[in-house]
Enzyme design. Structure first.
Site, PDB file in Angstrom:
ATOM      1  N   ARG A 134       0.862  -1.282   0.042  1.00 60.83           N
ATOM      2  CA  ARG A 134       0.035   0.031   0.094  1.00 60.83           C
ATOM      3  C   ARG A 134       1.011   1.352   0.115  1.00 60.83           C
ATOM      4  O   ARG A 134       0.378   2.169   0.445  1.00 60.83           O
ATOM      5  CB  ARG A 134      -1.058   0.095   0.884  1.00 60.83           C
ATOM      6  CG  ARG A 134      -2.039  -1.116   1.112  1.00 60.83           C
ATOM      7  CD  ARG A 134      -3.137  -0.880   2.191  1.00 60.83           C
ATOM      8  NE  ARG A 134      -4.138  -1.954   2.010  1.00 60.83           N
ATOM      9  CZ  ARG A 134      -4.033  -3.337   2.757  1.00 60.83           C
ATOM     10  NH1 ARG A 134      -2.904  -3.266   3.363  1.00 60.83           N
ATOM     11  NH2 ARG A 134      -5.070  -3.965   2.512  1.00 60.83           N
ATOM     12  N   LYS A 156       2.493  11.599 -10.340  1.00 61.80           N
ATOM     13  CA  LYS A 156       1.774  10.818 -11.347  1.00 61.80           C
ATOM     14  C   LYS A 156       2.258   9.646 -11.719  1.00 61.80           C
ATOM     15  O   LYS A 156       3.296   9.553 -12.429  1.00 61.80           O
ATOM     16  CB  LYS A 156       0.849  11.610 -12.307  1.00 61.80           C
ATOM     17  CG  LYS A 156       0.092  12.823 -12.087  1.00 61.80           C
ATOM     18  CD  LYS A 156      -0.251  13.518 -12.992  1.00 61.80           C
ATOM     19  CE  LYS A 156      -1.072  13.150 -13.986  1.00 61.80           C
ATOM     20  NZ  LYS A 156      -1.388  14.213 -15.190  1.00 61.80           N
ATOM     21  N   GLU A 198       8.184  19.127 -24.045  1.00 63.14           N
ATOM     22  CA  GLU A 198       7.507  19.424 -22.801  1.00 63.14           C
ATOM     23  C   GLU A 198       8.018  20.635 -22.085  1.00 63.14           C
ATOM     24  O   GLU A 198       7.270  21.204 -21.540  1.00 63.14           O
ATOM     25  CB  GLU A 198       7.729  18.039 -22.018  1.00 63.14           C
ATOM     26  CG  GLU A 198       7.084  16.713 -22.228  1.00 63.14           C
ATOM     27  CD  GLU A 198       5.611  16.754 -22.058  1.00 63.14           C
ATOM     28  OE1 GLU A 198       5.068  17.665 -21.536  1.00 63.14           O
ATOM     29  OE2 GLU A 198       5.115  15.638 -22.284  1.00 63.14           O
ATOM     30  N   LYS A 240       6.168  23.125 -12.342  1.00 58.46           N
ATOM     31  CA  LYS A 240       5.490  21.888 -12.117  1.00 58.46           C
ATOM     32  C   LYS A 240       5.330  21.728 -10.532  1.00 58.46           C
ATOM     33  O   LYS A 240       4.165  21.418 -10.131  1.00 58.46           O
ATOM     34  CB  LYS A 240       5.873  20.697 -12.360  1.00 58.46           C
ATOM     35  CG  LYS A 240       5.239  19.511 -12.538  1.00 58.46           C
ATOM     36  CD  LYS A 240       5.311  18.488 -13.530  1.00 58.46           C
ATOM     37  CE  LYS A 240       4.284  17.363 -13.098  1.00 58.46           C
ATOM     38  NZ  LYS A 240       4.478  16.308 -14.272  1.00 58.46           N
ATOM     39  N   GLU A 250      -4.903  16.750  -9.367  1.00 57.51           N
ATOM     40  CA  GLU A 250      -5.410  17.254 -11.024  1.00 57.51           C
ATOM     41  C   GLU A 250      -6.829  17.284 -10.808  1.00 57.51           C
ATOM     42  O   GLU A 250      -7.608  16.912 -11.714  1.00 57.51           O
ATOM     43  CB  GLU A 250      -4.907  16.185 -11.846  1.00 57.51           C
ATOM     44  CG  GLU A 250      -5.042  16.806 -13.088  1.00 57.51           C
ATOM     45  CD  GLU A 250      -4.391  15.722 -14.356  1.00 57.51           C
ATOM     46  OE1 GLU A 250      -5.079  15.721 -15.291  1.00 57.51           O
ATOM     47  OE2 GLU A 250      -3.097  15.279 -13.991  1.00 57.51           O
ATOM     48  N   ARG A 254      -3.896  22.027 -12.232  1.00 54.18           N
ATOM     49  CA  ARG A 254      -2.774  21.152 -12.795  1.00 54.18           C
ATOM     50  C   ARG A 254      -3.192  20.517 -14.138  1.00 54.18           C
ATOM     51  O   ARG A 254      -2.414  20.023 -14.972  1.00 54.18           O
ATOM     52  CB  ARG A 254      -2.534  19.959 -11.759  1.00 54.18           C
ATOM     53  CG  ARG A 254      -1.569  18.910 -11.957  1.00 54.18           C
ATOM     54  CD  ARG A 254      -1.025  18.116 -10.882  1.00 54.18           C
ATOM     55  NE  ARG A 254      -0.058  17.118 -11.239  1.00 54.18           N
ATOM     56  CZ  ARG A 254       0.276  16.176 -10.410  1.00 54.18           C
ATOM     57  NH1 ARG A 254       0.177  16.461  -9.199  1.00 54.18           N
ATOM     58  NH2 ARG A 254       1.426  15.435 -10.704  1.00 54.18           N
ATOM     59  N   ASN A 258      -1.682  19.179 -19.080  1.00 59.60           N
ATOM     60  CA  ASN A 258      -2.057  18.286 -20.345  1.00 59.60           C
ATOM     61  C   ASN A 258      -2.185  19.052 -21.556  1.00 59.60           C
ATOM     62  O   ASN A 258      -2.656  18.454 -22.468  1.00 59.60           O
ATOM     63  CB  ASN A 258      -3.548  17.620 -19.972  1.00 59.60           C
ATOM     64  CG  ASN A 258      -3.279  16.624 -18.622  1.00 59.60           C
ATOM     65  OD1 ASN A 258      -2.156  15.977 -18.703  1.00 59.60           O
ATOM     66  ND2 ASN A 258      -4.238  16.639 -17.692  1.00 59.60           N
ATOM     67  N   HIS A 261      -1.743  17.131 -24.709  1.00 55.83           N
ATOM     68  CA  HIS A 261      -1.710  15.703 -24.655  1.00 55.83           C
ATOM     69  C   HIS A 261      -2.974  14.919 -25.063  1.00 55.83           C
ATOM     70  O   HIS A 261      -3.057  13.793 -25.188  1.00 55.83           O
ATOM     71  CB  HIS A 261      -1.562  15.407 -23.143  1.00 55.83           C
ATOM     72  CG  HIS A 261      -0.027  15.601 -22.676  1.00 55.83           C
ATOM     73  ND1 HIS A 261       0.472  16.953 -22.689  1.00 55.83           N
ATOM     74  CD2 HIS A 261       0.917  14.810 -22.044  1.00 55.83           C
ATOM     75  CE1 HIS A 261       1.993  16.770 -22.125  1.00 55.83           C
ATOM     76  NE2 HIS A 261       1.835  15.650 -22.001  1.00 55.83           N
ATOM     77  N   HIS A 265      -1.900  11.989 -26.895  1.00 58.73           N
ATOM     78  CA  HIS A 265      -2.051  10.607 -26.285  1.00 58.73           C
ATOM     79  C   HIS A 265      -3.228   9.785 -27.572  1.00 58.73           C
ATOM     80  O   HIS A 265      -2.815   8.570 -27.443  1.00 58.73           O
ATOM     81  CB  HIS A 265      -2.968  10.500 -25.116  1.00 58.73           C
ATOM     82  CG  HIS A 265      -2.290  10.950 -23.931  1.00 58.73           C
ATOM     83  ND1 HIS A 265      -2.418  11.094 -22.687  1.00 58.73           N
ATOM     84  CD2 HIS A 265      -0.691  10.991 -23.836  1.00 58.73           C
ATOM     85  CE1 HIS A 265      -1.378  11.292 -21.753  1.00 58.73           C
ATOM     86  NE2 HIS A 265      -0.466  11.404 -22.503  1.00 58.73           N
ATOM     87  N   HIS A 282       6.519   9.866 -27.425  1.00 58.21           N
ATOM     88  CA  HIS A 282       5.570  10.581 -26.626  1.00 58.21           C
ATOM     89  C   HIS A 282       5.910  12.249 -26.763  1.00 58.21           C
ATOM     90  O   HIS A 282       4.858  12.977 -27.116  1.00 58.21           O
ATOM     91  CB  HIS A 282       5.609  10.501 -25.057  1.00 58.21           C
ATOM     92  CG  HIS A 282       4.840  11.317 -24.251  1.00 58.21           C
ATOM     93  ND1 HIS A 282       3.454  11.298 -24.250  1.00 58.21           N
ATOM     94  CD2 HIS A 282       5.245  12.332 -23.541  1.00 58.21           C
ATOM     95  CE1 HIS A 282       3.060  12.018 -23.443  1.00 58.21           C
ATOM     96  NE2 HIS A 282       4.069  12.741 -22.970  1.00 58.21           N
TER      97      HIS A 282
END
Length: 377
Positions: A134, A156, A198, A240, A250, A254, A258, A261, A265, A282
């Site tokens: 966990r 993330k 990026e 960031k 997010e 935040r 993206n 993206h 994606h 990417h």
């Protein structure tokens, strides 16, 4: 690899419930340097550590990192798990293999996963750390520019499914991030350029002056100048860190990270995550996605066409693709976007520009508008 000088590295503090430090500079992973060993030793809380890397990075740097870990903690139970390189390997099956490696090590709740690699390694290793018992510590040692400015920072973690990118994951802040800019000297040119996409993203959404700085230092960045790289990485990490601290899960601000993206994606998923010979990686897909998002911003009356032109010109200066690859059908890409994490009950959701250095999240964007942008290329 030379060792660091105290005045050559920078630090960015990330606040929040689980604060941590990002250390940036040349030579921070050089073996045989007491300061480097001490820096790693300070963030290892237990007696077990698993170094996770891939088949490209491990032969170059894993021995040196393990030497630092042993120097820091001679009694450390240390193991290594190496995955095949490539986005197509960021799967639940590989994630399971990483958990098996932790089990074989006998990792306890105070163990540490040391993620040595690019975004794929960092995402998968971080997710394994989030799930083992966990949640155990993860130290990020990013080796690509993209990971240094984005995926290694903010917590993330995820793996991909055939249906879409990063659909299975968790928020799990790292214990520390140590960014050695000299490792970028072994990074392939294509991967360096992908990381610069990026970097450009941060200027596009937060700071028009940073876009100007990038244009002025493009040659130095492409030449892998340590000072220019450290400055760019530090600025991106500051952006960031600020966003991740204010919005750790997010839910709001935040999401601006993206930008590009949603389109990117969809391109990656439709092309099989880089598995095909002509598929974009990417950062390249994000570069195309940012240009498409800027065109969508103009179509919806939010930003001028000149803002998109400026962004496209900067991306091209870094040698990045800025047009949709051939063979991708608009309907198939839109279907991918419907499954994207950024879609919601109101429909497709995009980060769009209000101009250079300013962005917003726009929900309920009509698919007809998206189709028009995609079909224009």
């Amino acid at each position: 690899m030379t060792g660091p000088h105290p005045h050559t590295y920078r630090q960015v503090e990330v606040a929040g419930d689980q604060p941590y430090t990002i250390t940036i500079g040349p030579g921070l992973l050089a073996a045989g340097h007491a300061d480097n060993a001490r820096r790693l030793g300070q963030v290892l809380r237990g007696r077990h550590a698993l170094v996770v890397s891939d088949s490209n990075v491990a032969p170059l740097y894993a021995d040196g990192v393990e030497a630092l870990l042993r120097a820091a903690k001679p009694q450390l139970a240390l193991s290594r798990w190496v995955m095949p390189a490539g986005e197509q390997e960021k799967t639940l099956a590989r994630f399971g293999e990483c958990l098996d490696a932790l089990a074989a090590l006998g990792a306890t709740r105070d163990a540490t996963v040391v993620a040595l690699g690019g975004g794929v390694v960092g995402d998968l290793a971080g997710f394994a750390a989030a799930c083992w018992m966990r949640g155990i510590d993860c130290v990020q040692l990013p080796t690509t520019l993209l990971a240094m400015v984005d995926s290694a920072v903010g917590g993330k973690t995820a793996v991909d499914l055939p249906h879409g990118k990063n659909l299975v994951g968790a928020f799990h802040p790292p214990r520390a991030v140590i960014t050695d800019t000299t490792v970028l000297r072994t990074l392939p040119d294509r991967e360096l350029r992908a990381g610069l996409a990026e970097v450009v993203k941060y200027g596009a959404i937060f700071d028009a002056h940073f876009l100007g700085w990038l244009a002025a230092h493009a040659e130095a960045l492409l030449a892998r100048d340590d000072t220019a790289l450290a400055e760019a990485i530090t600025r991106c990490c500051e952006f960031k860190a600020d966003v991740a601290t204010r919005d750790p899960y997010e839910h709001g601000h935040r999401a601006l990270l993206n930008f590009g993206h949603t389109f990117g994606h969809a391109i990656e998923a439709e092309q099989g995550y880089g598995a095909g010979r002509d598929a974009l990686i990417h950062g390249e897909a994000v570069a195309v996605g940012m240009v498409l998002a800027s065109r969508l911003s103009t179509l919806l009356g939010l930003a001028s066409a000149s803002d998109g032109d400026r962004l496209q010109a900067l991306l091209q200066r870094f040698g990045l693709p800025t047009t949709l690859p051939e063979g991708l059908e608009a309907g198939a890409l839109i279907a991918r976007m419907r499954l994207d994490k950024k879609a919601d009950a109101h429909g497709l959701r995009f980060v769009l520009l209000d101009g250079a250095g300013a962005a917003r999240v726009v929900a309920g964007v009509a698919e007809s508008s998206v189709r028009a942008v995609l079909e224009a290329g």
